[in-house]
Design a protein around this motif. Sequence first.
Motif, PDB file in Angstrom:
ATOM      1  N   THR A  99       0.821  -1.211   0.000  1.00 59.98           N
ATOM      2  CA  THR A  99       0.000   0.000   0.000  1.00 59.98           C
ATOM      3  C   THR A  99       0.853   1.259   0.000  1.00 59.98           C
ATOM      4  O   THR A  99       0.595   2.197  -0.743  1.00 59.98           O
ATOM      5  CB  THR A  99      -0.929   0.022   1.234  1.00 59.98           C
ATOM      6  N   TYR A 108       1.014   1.163  -3.929  1.00 59.66           N
ATOM      7  CA  TYR A 108      -0.122   0.708  -4.727  1.00 59.66           C
ATOM      8  C   TYR A 108      -1.467   1.007  -4.078  1.00 59.66           C
ATOM      9  O   TYR A 108      -2.481   0.451  -4.472  1.00 59.66           O
ATOM     10  CB  TYR A 108       0.031  -0.783  -5.047  1.00 59.66           C
ATOM     11  N   GLN A 110      -3.306   3.519  -4.425  1.00 56.61           N
ATOM     12  CA  GLN A 110      -4.238   4.108  -5.386  1.00 56.61           C
ATOM     13  C   GLN A 110      -4.462   3.205  -6.590  1.00 56.61           C
ATOM     14  O   GLN A 110      -5.571   3.068  -7.077  1.00 56.61           O
ATOM     15  CB  GLN A 110      -3.688   5.460  -5.900  1.00 56.61           C
ATOM     16  N   LEU A 112      -4.070  -0.135  -7.003  1.00 56.79           N
ATOM     17  CA  LEU A 112      -4.748  -1.414  -6.790  1.00 56.79           C
ATOM     18  C   LEU A 112      -5.794  -1.255  -5.691  1.00 56.79           C
ATOM     19  O   LEU A 112      -5.528  -0.608  -4.674  1.00 56.79           O
ATOM     20  CB  LEU A 112      -3.732  -2.493  -6.369  1.00 56.79           C
ATOM     21  N   SER A 113      -6.953  -1.873  -5.891  1.00 52.20           N
ATOM     22  CA  SER A 113      -7.977  -1.848  -4.844  1.00 52.20           C
ATOM     23  C   SER A 113      -7.488  -2.717  -3.677  1.00 52.20           C
ATOM     24  O   SER A 113      -6.551  -3.505  -3.838  1.00 52.20           O
ATOM     25  CB  SER A 113      -9.293  -2.389  -5.386  1.00 52.20           C
ATOM     26  N   LYS A 114      -8.134  -2.585  -2.520  1.00 52.98           N
ATOM     27  CA  LYS A 114      -7.755  -3.429  -1.380  1.00 52.98           C
ATOM     28  C   LYS A 114      -7.846  -4.899  -1.762  1.00 52.98           C
ATOM     29  O   LYS A 114      -6.960  -5.690  -1.445  1.00 52.98           O
ATOM     30  CB  LYS A 114      -8.687  -3.152  -0.195  1.00 52.98           C
ATOM     31  N   LYS A 115      -8.923  -5.237  -2.448  1.00 50.88           N
ATOM     32  CA  LYS A 115      -9.143  -6.623  -2.855  1.00 50.88           C
ATOM     33  C   LYS A 115      -7.974  -7.113  -3.720  1.00 50.88           C
ATOM     34  O   LYS A 115      -7.453  -8.210  -3.513  1.00 50.88           O
ATOM     35  CB  LYS A 115     -10.460  -6.702  -3.626  1.00 50.88           C
ATOM     36  N   GLN A 116      -7.564  -6.276  -4.674  1.00 45.75           N
ATOM     37  CA  GLN A 116      -6.463  -6.664  -5.561  1.00 45.75           C
ATOM     38  C   GLN A 116      -5.154  -6.831  -4.791  1.00 45.75           C
ATOM     39  O   GLN A 116      -4.354  -7.701  -5.101  1.00 45.75           O
ATOM     40  CB  GLN A 116      -6.290  -5.614  -6.659  1.00 45.75           C
ATOM     41  N   ARG A 117      -4.956  -6.003  -3.753  1.00 44.66           N
ATOM     42  CA  ARG A 117      -3.730  -6.135  -2.952  1.00 44.66           C
ATOM     43  C   ARG A 117      -3.734  -7.461  -2.180  1.00 44.66           C
ATOM     44  O   ARG A 117      -2.722  -8.140  -2.100  1.00 44.66           O
ATOM     45  CB  ARG A 117      -3.583  -4.937  -2.010  1.00 44.66           C
TER      46      ARG A 117
END
Length: 130
Positions: A99, A108, A110, A112-117
Amino acid sequence: MVIKVSTLFIIILLSYSASSQTSDWIAQLESTNLINPLKGDTKALVKGKKIYYQICAICHGRTGIGDGPSSKNFNPKPVDHTSDKVQKQSDSELFWKITNGRGDMPSYGQLLSKKQRWQVIEYIRLLKKN
Ligand code: HEC
């Protein structure tokens, strides 16, 4: 005299930031107790692998050992994701680092979404040696 003192101060500041770049990267404590909502989710793993190949592999390499095509440009080098150093960290710590980034490691939060992370973390777990 005033100039000398401020010059000294800048030198100290510069050497401090240079040394902190090469030291171990510790995730901030208050953010290390998040729960990975996708733990063990096979679909998430497949998505995470895609993201990893598209975004992370250029530096960390497809197998995560840190040998991506542009890895040579960086100091410190992109971290080996198969190493104990990474694998011993909690999902929450990895989430925080992905993040926020540091130095050449992009943040990341911005992109990548939380889900993607979390998905990408599922793939990093797969890279564990043996
Ligand atoms: C532009 C190159 C680059 C890209 C792209 C990149 N990284 Fe990194 N990454 C680095 C570098 C360099 C470091 C080492 C940073 C340091 O220690 O100061 C690093 C460190 C890390 C760490 C910290 C390991 C530790 O504990 O020391 C994690 C986790 C990580 N990257 C995950 C990812 C993920 C996931 C992606 C893709 C979404 C990604 N990186 C994309 C260059 C990159």
